[in-house]
Design a protein around this motif. Structure first.
Motif, PDB file in Angstrom:
ATOM      1  N   ARG A 287       0.838  -1.205   0.000  1.00 53.94           N
ATOM      2  CA  ARG A 287       0.000   0.000   0.000  1.00 53.94           C
ATOM      3  C   ARG A 287       0.868   1.248   0.000  1.00 53.94           C
ATOM      4  O   ARG A 287       0.683   2.153  -0.829  1.00 53.94           O
ATOM      5  N   ASP A 288       1.834   1.293   0.914  1.00 52.02           N
ATOM      6  CA  ASP A 288       2.690   2.469   1.037  1.00 52.02           C
ATOM      7  C   ASP A 288       3.573   2.657  -0.194  1.00 52.02           C
ATOM      8  O   ASP A 288       3.775   3.780  -0.665  1.00 52.02           O
ATOM      9  N   VAL A 289       4.109   1.554  -0.724  1.00 50.05           N
ATOM     10  CA  VAL A 289       4.981   1.633  -1.900  1.00 50.05           C
ATOM     11  C   VAL A 289       4.227   2.192  -3.098  1.00 50.05           C
ATOM     12  O   VAL A 289       4.708   3.089  -3.802  1.00 50.05           O
ATOM     13  N   ASN A 290       3.018   1.676  -3.348  1.00 50.05           N
ATOM     14  CA  ASN A 290       2.286   2.112  -4.534  1.00 50.05           C
ATOM     15  C   ASN A 290       1.746   3.533  -4.391  1.00 50.05           C
ATOM     16  O   ASN A 290       1.721   4.280  -5.378  1.00 50.05           O
ATOM     17  N   HIS A 291       1.327   3.925  -3.209  1.00 53.69           N
ATOM     18  CA  HIS A 291       0.915   5.315  -3.028  1.00 53.69           C
ATOM     19  C   HIS A 291       2.109   6.261  -3.194  1.00 53.69           C
ATOM     20  O   HIS A 291       1.943   7.404  -3.637  1.00 53.69           O
ATOM     21  N   THR A 292       3.303   5.793  -2.845  1.00 53.74           N
ATOM     22  CA  THR A 292       4.509   6.588  -3.067  1.00 53.74           C
ATOM     23  C   THR A 292       4.820   6.691  -4.553  1.00 53.74           C
ATOM     24  O   THR A 292       5.090   7.785  -5.079  1.00 53.74           O
ATOM     25  N   PHE A 293       4.787   5.563  -5.257  1.00 54.77           N
ATOM     26  CA  PHE A 293       5.045   5.568  -6.698  1.00 54.77           C
ATOM     27  C   PHE A 293       4.041   6.454  -7.442  1.00 54.77           C
ATOM     28  O   PHE A 293       4.374   7.049  -8.473  1.00 54.77           O
ATOM     29  N   ALA A 294       2.825   6.528  -6.930  1.00 57.69           N
ATOM     30  CA  ALA A 294       1.789   7.327  -7.596  1.00 57.69           C
ATOM     31  C   ALA A 294       2.122   8.811  -7.591  1.00 57.69           C
ATOM     32  O   ALA A 294       1.613   9.566  -8.421  1.00 57.69           O
ATOM     33  N   THR A 295       2.972   9.241  -6.672  1.00 56.51           N
ATOM     34  CA  THR A 295       3.336  10.659  -6.575  1.00 56.51           C
ATOM     35  C   THR A 295       4.632  10.985  -7.300  1.00 56.51           C
ATOM     36  O   THR A 295       5.041  12.142  -7.332  1.00 56.51           O
TER      37      THR A 295
END
Length: 343
Positions: A287-295
């Motif tokens: 969850r944290d990795v993909n929300h980071t990649f999204a930014t």
């Protein structure tokens, strides 16, 4: 001298009268010749330090061997998992694309709940079993598809990937390990297998289309997907640890399968609830990795590269020391408050 050496080899390396410095080149047994095309770790030639997998005590009897896992997963501690269970944060959509993928994901989530018969309280055991199988087969798609797109982009543009591919592949493999672990515990009937195939048929082109149009939206979608997985696992863990629930009666005293104990470095007396906690923590990480990649922009360096190195080092040290991690489920079983798991 060279021709003499070649004739000697052709004759089976019989001792000839030439200087001793050349003799080691001829000393080759039939066993070594047979292993010429075999990787040294797979050959049956003994290692002086007994470092090859097949030389380890009980290797052939093990259900799961470390060599089949291509990446080292994070080894979770009790403190890390307790912190995650107490902080089930969810991203609030900001942009139009965020709102679009958020609506799509939670629409699928509600539909999935209806199909599987899942409810937050006194959930039937069978509903959770096939829910986890479908969920993990579904969640294993985006990481691999995204890694494939990044790989082709790197080849097409003749440039580096900046470390994203490894993290995405690690995510995909981790989800697949979740699925394989579940398959050691549950049976998949024809309905479950049909849902798994249907999920792949729908998920793969959808994620691919998002990656083509707006890669950040694809990672945001996966972030929302992992949020639902975190909620599901936290709720399941709470029910397993709450006496009187169907899941507590069925799973509270079930041992962890060997594949899970090896992958997450759990102790021999680990329980199934320990495995569920590790899977929950993995989903929080995704969850944290993909929300980071999204930014991030596509050419930004991956901030998680050093984390992978630290994970590999920790796993290696535990393996070298013969140690395991302890999640302490026997100390918390039956006493967790409802608010912790359902926040």
């Amino acid at each position: 001298m060279q021709s003499l050496l070649l004739r000697s080899v052709a004759r089976g390396c019989r001792p000839l009268a030439f200087p001793a410095v050349y003799r080691p080149l001829c000393v080759r047994s039939a066993h070594s010749v047979a292993n010429d095309t075999v990787h040294f770790r797979e050959s049956r030639t003994p290692h002086p330090l007994k470092a090859k997998p097949w030389e380890q005590v009980g290797y052939e009897k093990r259900e799961y061997n470390d060599r089949y896992a291509t990446t080292a997963n994070h080894i979770w501690s009790k403190e890390e998992i307790d912190h995650m269970l107490a902080n089930l944060w969810q991203h609030k959509p900001q942009t139009f694309s965020d709102k679009f993928v958020h609506g799509a994901m939670y629409g699928l989530y509600k539909t999935f709940n209806f199909i599987t018969g899942y409810k937050a309280e006194n959930t039937p055991v069978r509903a959770v079993e096939w829910r986890l199988i479908v969920l993990e087969s579904f969640a294993g798609v985006p990481g691999f598809v995204a890694a494939m797109f990044r790989h082709f982009r790197s080849l097409r543009n003749l440039c580096r990937d900046h470390g994203w591919i490894h993290t995405l592949l690690e995510e995909a493999e981790n989800e697949r390990m979740h699925l394989l672990t579940c398959m050691k515990m549950f049976d998949a009937g024809i309905v479950t297998r049909t849902l798994v195939i249907s999920a792949q048929v729908v998920m793969t082109p959808f994620v691919a289309a998002l990656l083509i149009v707006k890669p950040g939206a694809a990672h945001r979608f996966v972030g929302y997907l992992e949020e639902t997985a975190c909620i599901t696992y936290a709720n399941v863990i709470h029910q397993v640890e709450t006496p009187g629930t169907p899941l507590h009666g069925a799973w509270s005293d079930v041992d962890a399968p060997e594949i899970a104990r090896t992958y997450w470095k759990l102790s021999d007396d680990a329980k199934w609830v320990d495995v569920l906690k590790c899977m929950f923590a993995d989903e929080c990480n995704h969850r944290d990795v993909n929300h980071t990649f999204a930014t991030m922009s596509s050419d930004d360096p991956n901030p998680f590269v050093y984390k992978h190195q630290a994970d590999a080092l920790k796993a290696w040290r535990l393996e070298a020391e013969g140690s395991t991690t302890n999640l302490g489920c026997e100390k918390t079983l039956g006493v967790k408050p409802l608010s912790t798991a359902t926040a």
